[in-house]
Structures are given as C-alpha cells and as structure tokens.
Design an enzyme around this catalytic site. Sequence first.
Site, mmCIF file in Angstrom:
data_model
loop_
_atom_site.group_PDB
_atom_site.id
_atom_site.type_symbol
_atom_site.label_atom_id
_atom_site.label_comp_id
_atom_site.label_asym_id
_atom_site.label_seq_id
_atom_site.Cartn_x
_atom_site.Cartn_y
_atom_site.Cartn_z
ATOM 1 C CB ALA A 1 48.635 40.615 56.284
ATOM 2 C CG ASP A 2 44.606 40.442 50.801
ATOM 3 O OD1 ASP A 2 45.504 40.242 49.966
ATOM 4 O OD2 ASP A 2 43.526 41.000 50.520
#
Length: 185
Positions: free
Chosen positions: A69-70
């Site tokens: 995730a970012d």
Amino acid sequence: MNIILASKSPRRKKLLETVNLKFDVISPSFNENKIALLNKAPHTYCMKLAEYKCKNISKNHSNSLVIGADTIVYHNKKILNKPENKNEAKGHLNTLSDSTHIVYTGVYAHIRSRDTVLAFYDKSYVTFYKLNNGDINYYIDRFKPYDKAGSYGIQDWSMIFVKKINGCFNNVVGFPISKFFKLGL
C-alpha cells in the site's frame, strides 16, 4: 494462508491488527524515487508504488498473500510526499492550511503462485482550518512528521488541523481497511 504486509508503516500495521488479521511484516527494499511523478495521475502513482512494494516481497513468498500500500496527499495538482526536512514540512502544512486536499491510498494484494491480484485505490477529501505558524512549528518539532505524506498524521496531534473529512478516515491514516475487506479479503 500466510499473509504478509509489505510496508514500513506502523500505522498500516496497527490498522490491520485492529481487525484481528494475522500477518507478518516485511519491509520492501526498493527506491520509491524510481517511480516518476511526471504525467501520472495521483491514483496511478500511489497504485504503482503499492504494486512495486508488493511484488518486491511476493517474488520470495509466492504462496503468501502479500499486501502493498502507499498513501499520498494531493493538492493543487501536486503530490506532497514525505517531507525531507523541517522547511519542506512547513511548506506542506502552509500549503494545506485553510483548504481541501485529497488523500489517496493505493492497495495491491497479490498471491503470486495463483496469479491472483486485488488492486484498487481509495480517496478522501480533507479540509484544514487556517493554521498558524505556532501550531505548525509545535507539531513539526514534537511529532516529527517526516515519515508521513503531506507532513501530517491525522491520528496524532495534527487532528486539530482538520475541519472536516469526506471519505474514509482510515484511508487518511494509511489503509482503507473497510474497502479492503469489502472487495476481497
């Protein structure tokens, strides 16, 4: 099935622990700066980073569900990544003052051996009150937001900056946990 969170973020780890998900954490090792910002829509950029993080770990854990995730902050057609120093953090917070910005989180979950992918993004609109220099300096000096996109963490003292949110609070923290469960876990 073994689950791995491909992230250095203590906030993502805490969110997944809150819903009693059992997982290991392995920090990906690649240079995020190699993903060019130019000509990328913000959701495309954060999803590409999430994919790279995930694939960096899944290549050695092909039978595990690996989650990358970012999270980014987007304001006035500009991505505000993690600040490199105090001046940049001040600049971010001054830019966000008395305005609305968008927080995007890209998620890429992959089981390499099954060629299974879940990829999506979420976005939340966050409006800040007008910030004064005293509050900005206090926040930066005490909370060191150098590991946070946009130079703030909504779950800490900077929550006093927030006038309103339209969207998922956990997305702003760093992982849209409800959407993740709804779409596929």
